[in-house]
Design a protein around this motif. Structure first.
Motif, PDB file in Angstrom:
ATOM      1  N   LYS A 136     -10.674 -83.732  70.487  1.00  0.00           N
ATOM      2  CA  LYS A 136      -9.340 -84.332  70.523  1.00  0.00           C
ATOM      3  C   LYS A 136      -9.432 -85.826  70.237  1.00  0.00           C
ATOM      4  O   LYS A 136     -10.272 -86.520  70.816  1.00  0.00           O
ATOM      5  CB  LYS A 136      -8.695 -84.157  71.911  1.00  0.00           C
ATOM      6  N   THR A 137      -8.566 -86.314  69.356  1.00  0.00           N
ATOM      7  CA  THR A 137      -8.495 -87.750  69.156  1.00  0.00           C
ATOM      8  C   THR A 137      -8.099 -88.410  70.475  1.00  0.00           C
ATOM      9  O   THR A 137      -7.320 -87.850  71.249  1.00  0.00           O
ATOM     10  CB  THR A 137      -7.472 -88.120  68.073  1.00  0.00           C
ATOM     11  N   ARG A 138      -8.633 -89.587  70.715  1.00  0.00           N
ATOM     12  CA  ARG A 138      -8.293 -90.267  71.967  1.00  0.00           C
ATOM     13  C   ARG A 138      -6.843 -90.735  71.973  1.00  0.00           C
ATOM     14  O   ARG A 138      -6.230 -90.860  73.022  1.00  0.00           O
ATOM     15  CB  ARG A 138      -9.240 -91.454  72.189  1.00  0.00           C
ATOM     16  N   ARG A 139      -6.302 -90.989  70.791  1.00  0.00           N
ATOM     17  CA  ARG A 139      -4.944 -91.513  70.709  1.00  0.00           C
ATOM     18  C   ARG A 139      -4.106 -90.682  69.733  1.00  0.00           C
ATOM     19  O   ARG A 139      -4.635 -90.047  68.823  1.00  0.00           O
ATOM     20  CB  ARG A 139      -4.951 -92.975  70.237  1.00  0.00           C
ATOM     21  N   MET A 140      -2.785 -90.688  69.960  1.00  0.00           N
ATOM     22  CA  MET A 140      -1.782 -90.195  69.001  1.00  0.00           C
ATOM     23  C   MET A 140      -1.733 -88.683  68.817  1.00  0.00           C
ATOM     24  O   MET A 140      -1.057 -88.196  67.924  1.00  0.00           O
ATOM     25  CB  MET A 140      -1.970 -90.855  67.625  1.00  0.00           C
ATOM     26  N   GLY A 141      -2.381 -87.902  69.649  1.00  0.00           N
ATOM     27  CA  GLY A 141      -2.324 -86.451  69.488  1.00  0.00           C
ATOM     28  C   GLY A 141      -1.226 -85.837  70.355  1.00  0.00           C
ATOM     29  O   GLY A 141      -1.081 -86.185  71.516  1.00  0.00           O
ATOM     30  N   TYR A 142      -0.447 -84.927  69.786  1.00  0.00           N
ATOM     31  CA  TYR A 142       0.542 -84.180  70.557  1.00  0.00           C
ATOM     32  C   TYR A 142       0.899 -82.922  69.786  1.00  0.00           C
ATOM     33  O   TYR A 142       0.704 -82.844  68.568  1.00  0.00           O
ATOM     34  CB  TYR A 142       1.809 -85.008  70.820  1.00  0.00           C
ATOM     35  N   ASP A 143       1.419 -81.917  70.499  1.00  0.00           N
ATOM     36  CA  ASP A 143       1.792 -80.638  69.883  1.00  0.00           C
ATOM     37  C   ASP A 143       0.679 -80.076  69.006  1.00  0.00           C
ATOM     38  O   ASP A 143       0.911 -79.566  67.911  1.00  0.00           O
ATOM     39  CB  ASP A 143       3.074 -80.797  69.052  1.00  0.00           C
ATOM     40  N   GLY A 144      -0.558 -80.193  69.496  1.00  0.00           N
ATOM     41  CA  GLY A 144      -1.692 -79.634  68.772  1.00  0.00           C
ATOM     42  C   GLY A 144      -2.246 -80.518  67.673  1.00  0.00           C
ATOM     43  O   GLY A 144      -3.264 -80.174  67.057  1.00  0.00           O
ATOM     44  N   LYS A 145      -1.591 -81.643  67.394  1.00  0.00           N
ATOM     45  CA  LYS A 145      -2.083 -82.543  66.339  1.00  0.00           C
ATOM     46  C   LYS A 145      -3.290 -83.321  66.845  1.00  0.00           C
ATOM     47  O   LYS A 145      -3.422 -83.612  68.030  1.00  0.00           O
ATOM     48  CB  LYS A 145      -0.969 -83.504  65.904  1.00  0.00           C
ATOM     49  N   GLY A 146      -4.190 -83.663  65.929  1.00  0.00           N
ATOM     50  CA  GLY A 146      -5.373 -84.418  66.298  1.00  0.00           C
ATOM     51  C   GLY A 146      -6.361 -83.639  67.129  1.00  0.00           C
ATOM     52  O   GLY A 146      -7.128 -84.221  67.903  1.00  0.00           O
ATOM     53  N   ASN A 202       0.383 -71.921  68.764  1.00  0.00           N
ATOM     54  CA  ASN A 202      -0.051 -72.842  67.709  1.00  0.00           C
ATOM     55  C   ASN A 202      -0.024 -74.288  68.184  1.00  0.00           C
ATOM     56  O   ASN A 202       0.326 -75.206  67.422  1.00  0.00           O
ATOM     57  CB  ASN A 202       0.813 -72.678  66.456  1.00  0.00           C
ATOM     58  N   GLY A 203      -0.386 -74.493  69.447  1.00  0.00           N
ATOM     59  CA  GLY A 203      -0.472 -75.844  69.978  1.00  0.00           C
ATOM     60  C   GLY A 203       0.853 -76.448  70.400  1.00  0.00           C
ATOM     61  O   GLY A 203       0.890 -77.588  70.874  1.00  0.00           O
ATOM     62  N   ILE A 204       1.959 -75.726  70.252  1.00  0.00           N
ATOM     63  CA  ILE A 204       3.286 -76.241  70.586  1.00  0.00           C
ATOM     64  C   ILE A 204       3.868 -75.416  71.717  1.00  0.00           C
ATOM     65  O   ILE A 204       3.750 -74.193  71.725  1.00  0.00           O
ATOM     66  CB  ILE A 204       4.220 -76.188  69.352  1.00  0.00           C
ATOM     67  N   LEU A 205       4.518 -76.095  72.659  1.00  0.00           N
ATOM     68  CA  LEU A 205       5.116 -75.377  73.774  1.00  0.00           C
ATOM     69  C   LEU A 205       6.109 -74.345  73.277  1.00  0.00           C
ATOM     70  O   LEU A 205       7.004 -74.651  72.490  1.00  0.00           O
ATOM     71  CB  LEU A 205       5.830 -76.360  74.713  1.00  0.00           C
ATOM     72  N   ASN A 206       5.955 -73.122  73.776  1.00  0.00           N
ATOM     73  CA  ASN A 206       6.798 -72.007  73.375  1.00  0.00           C
ATOM     74  C   ASN A 206       7.826 -71.708  74.474  1.00  0.00           C
ATOM     75  O   ASN A 206       9.029 -71.774  74.235  1.00  0.00           O
ATOM     76  CB  ASN A 206       5.888 -70.794  73.115  1.00  0.00           C
ATOM     77  N   ALA A 239      14.702 -69.867  86.135  1.00  0.00           N
ATOM     78  CA  ALA A 239      15.118 -70.455  84.865  1.00  0.00           C
ATOM     79  C   ALA A 239      13.972 -70.453  83.864  1.00  0.00           C
ATOM     80  O   ALA A 239      12.795 -70.383  84.230  1.00  0.00           O
ATOM     81  CB  ALA A 239      15.619 -71.885  85.077  1.00  0.00           C
ATOM     82  N   ALA A 240      14.335 -70.537  82.603  1.00  0.00           N
ATOM     83  CA  ALA A 240      13.343 -70.616  81.532  1.00  0.00           C
ATOM     84  C   ALA A 240      13.882 -71.479  80.407  1.00  0.00           C
ATOM     85  O   ALA A 240      15.096 -71.675  80.261  1.00  0.00           O
ATOM     86  CB  ALA A 240      12.995 -69.229  81.001  1.00  0.00           C
ATOM     87  N   MET A 241      12.970 -72.013  79.619  1.00  0.00           N
ATOM     88  CA  MET A 241      13.291 -72.753  78.409  1.00  0.00           C
ATOM     89  C   MET A 241      12.478 -72.164  77.269  1.00  0.00           C
ATOM     90  O   MET A 241      11.272 -71.941  77.415  1.00  0.00           O
ATOM     91  CB  MET A 241      12.959 -74.233  78.596  1.00  0.00           C
ATOM     92  N   ILE A 242      13.132 -71.876  76.159  1.00  0.00           N
ATOM     93  CA  ILE A 242      12.443 -71.379  74.966  1.00  0.00           C
ATOM     94  C   ILE A 242      12.711 -72.347  73.833  1.00  0.00           C
ATOM     95  O   ILE A 242      13.870 -72.642  73.505  1.00  0.00           O
ATOM     96  CB  ILE A 242      12.928 -69.971  74.581  1.00  0.00           C
ATOM     97  N   ASN A 243      11.650 -72.865  73.232  1.00  0.00           N
ATOM     98  CA  ASN A 243      11.798 -73.786  72.107  1.00  0.00           C
ATOM     99  C   ASN A 243      12.160 -73.043  70.829  1.00  0.00           C
ATOM    100  O   ASN A 243      11.663 -71.938  70.572  1.00  0.00           O
ATOM    101  CB  ASN A 243      10.492 -74.553  71.864  1.00  0.00           C
ATOM    102  N   PHE A 244      12.999 -73.670  70.020  1.00  0.00           N
ATOM    103  CA  PHE A 244      13.274 -73.195  68.665  1.00  0.00           C
ATOM    104  C   PHE A 244      12.472 -74.087  67.722  1.00  0.00           C
ATOM    105  O   PHE A 244      12.759 -75.278  67.586  1.00  0.00           O
ATOM    106  CB  PHE A 244      14.765 -73.289  68.335  1.00  0.00           C
ATOM    107  N   ILE A 245      11.475 -73.504  67.098  1.00  0.00           N
ATOM    108  CA  ILE A 245      10.541 -74.269  66.266  1.00  0.00           C
ATOM    109  C   ILE A 245      10.655 -73.825  64.815  1.00  0.00           C
ATOM    110  O   ILE A 245      10.646 -72.629  64.525  1.00  0.00           O
ATOM    111  CB  ILE A 245       9.099 -74.088  66.770  1.00  0.00           C
ATOM    112  N   SER A 246      10.788 -74.770  63.924  1.00  0.00           N
ATOM    113  CA  SER A 246      10.853 -74.573  62.466  1.00  0.00           C
ATOM    114  C   SER A 246      12.220 -74.090  61.977  1.00  0.00           C
ATOM    115  O   SER A 246      12.698 -74.534  60.941  1.00  0.00           O
ATOM    116  CB  SER A 246       9.762 -73.619  61.961  1.00  0.00           C
ATOM    117  N   THR A 247      12.847 -73.143  62.697  1.00  0.00           N
ATOM    118  CA  THR A 247      14.173 -72.668  62.322  1.00  0.00           C
ATOM    119  C   THR A 247      15.018 -72.479  63.579  1.00  0.00           C
ATOM    120  O   THR A 247      14.487 -72.214  64.658  1.00  0.00           O
ATOM    121  CB  THR A 247      14.121 -71.327  61.554  1.00  0.00           C
ATOM    122  N   LEU A 248      16.330 -72.598  63.400  1.00  0.00           N
ATOM    123  CA  LEU A 248      17.253 -72.367  64.506  1.00  0.00           C
ATOM    124  C   LEU A 248      17.847 -70.976  64.397  1.00  0.00           C
ATOM    125  O   LEU A 248      18.269 -70.567  63.313  1.00  0.00           O
ATOM    126  CB  LEU A 248      18.405 -73.380  64.469  1.00  0.00           C
TER     127      LEU A 248
END
Length: 363
Positions: free
Chosen positions: A138-148, A206-210, A299-308
């Motif tokens: 993992k990069t020490r800086r700037m990584g999020y949602d699976g990036k870096g 894929n590294g992103i909260l579902n 309760a639950a939260m479901i992310n809409f990723i790439s398309t709505l």
């Protein structure tokens, strides 16, 4: 009161929507002319480190916050000379560097995954030998949602992984055979008052909260998380909402990372808690009393990723709420979310399955 927000994404937008009923006004600083929060608040278009734009923001507001952790810490430090800024630059700097973050966790008595600092390919090869594989670079800086990040399963792929993260300062983190991933949303006011929401269980894809589901009912782990959060916010002299992500391993919590801001895993609180994370963040930074953090349903939260998905399809499900961020679609981008409420865990899972079918998330 007029509140400045550095960053104009969906988190800023949801803060604005939470603050309007309390009579608060907002000004956003963001370089993008089509920033999501710019649709609901006045916006200053400019870079996050532009001294002219920063001074313009400071002169127009009573207090400043931010909606993402990659705001330049020096900009926050400079702003604090003119107007109160919460959270503070020190907390931001810690969260921006994975090594500093893990050192702080250890100082406060919280276990982390084993890791090694990596500044070169030879460092990486040595770290692999010491930690074993699989491991994650993992990069020490700037990584999020699976990036870096790069998972390394074979030592022969070390050079490729090092190249793929841009050959920049990193850590190699040993894998934890965790049972669940959970997170805690905590909030601390300007007077030191603090509160915690129930733990939530998180599933990533894929590294992103579902999906996040609340509450994660385990009193022992809830106590562990709250005790750690209390030490953390006190150590950082923190004001506002903070999120801490954990692995659950052998009935213990292992700290993964923190986010010094309102957080995706806290979106369920908009409809699922007495007072949302967004309202409590605003209460905290403006010196108002904190609100009740109790979950008043499952309760639950479901992310809409790439398309709505079609809003009509989602809203046919009882106890379901649709949130559209107003962002242009692109692969891997969070475009909105649904929050679900139910009277029992079983009914909540039924509703999650129905949403999954609509948005084709799969398992």
């Amino acid at each position: 009161m007029i509140i400045g927000i550095i960053g104009g994404g969906q988190l800023a937008k949801m803060m604005v929507l939470a603050g309007y009923p309390m009579g608060q006004e907002f000004i956003i600083l963001d370089p993008s002319p089509d920033a999501a929060a710019g649709r609901v608040a006045k916006q200053i278009i400019g870079a996050y480190d532009d001294p002219v734009k920063l001074r313009e923001l400071a002169d127009a507001v009573d207090v400043i916050t931010f909606d993402f952790e990659n705001v330049p810490a020096d900009a926050v430090r400079e702003l604090a000379k003119w107007v109160p800024v919460f959270p503070n630059a020190h907390a931001l700097e810690i969260a921006q560097d994975r090594n500093s973050e893990k050192q702080l966790f250890a100082q406060l008595g919280m276990a982390t995954a084993p890791y090694r600092i990596v500044d070169s390919l030879s460092d990486l090869e040595r770290a692999i030998h010491e930690l074993g594989l699989p491991a994650i670079l993992k990069t020490r800086r700037m990584g999020y949602d699976g990036k870096g990040q790069q998972i390394i399963r074979n030592a022969q792929h070390a050079s490729e992984a090092w190249h793929n993260i841009g050959e920049q300062p990193a850590i190699l983190e040993g894998f934890v055979a965790f049972d669940n991933e959970v997170s805690l949303i905590a909030v601390r006011g300007r007077n030191g008052e603090h509160a915690c929401y129930p733990l939530v269980q998180n599933v990533h894809k894929n590294g992103i909260l579902n999906i996040s589901t609340a509450p994660y009912e385990n009193s022992e782990l809830q106590t562990q998380a709250e005790n750690f959060a209390a030490r953390l916010v006190k150590e950082l002299d923190y004001v506002g909402v903070i999120a801490v992500e954990f692995f659950v391993h052998n009935k213990q919590l292992i700290a993964n990372e923190m986010a010094p801001r309102v957080h995706n895993t806290g979106h369920w609180t908009i409809e699922g808690a007495s007072v949302s994370q967004f309202e409590n963040h605003l209460r905290a930074i403006t010196g108002l009393p904190l609100g009740d953090t109790e979950a008043h349903s499952y309760a639950a939260m479901i992310n809409f990723i790439s398309t709505l998905p079609n809003a009509e399809d989602v809203l046919r499900i009882s106890g379901c709420h649709f949130h559209d961020y107003g962002k242009a679609p692109r692969p891997g981008r969070k475009l909105g979310h649904a929050t679900l409420r139910a009277s029992t865990p079983a009914k909540l899972q039924e509703k999650i399955a129905a949403i999954k079918e609509i948005v084709q998330l799969g398992d």
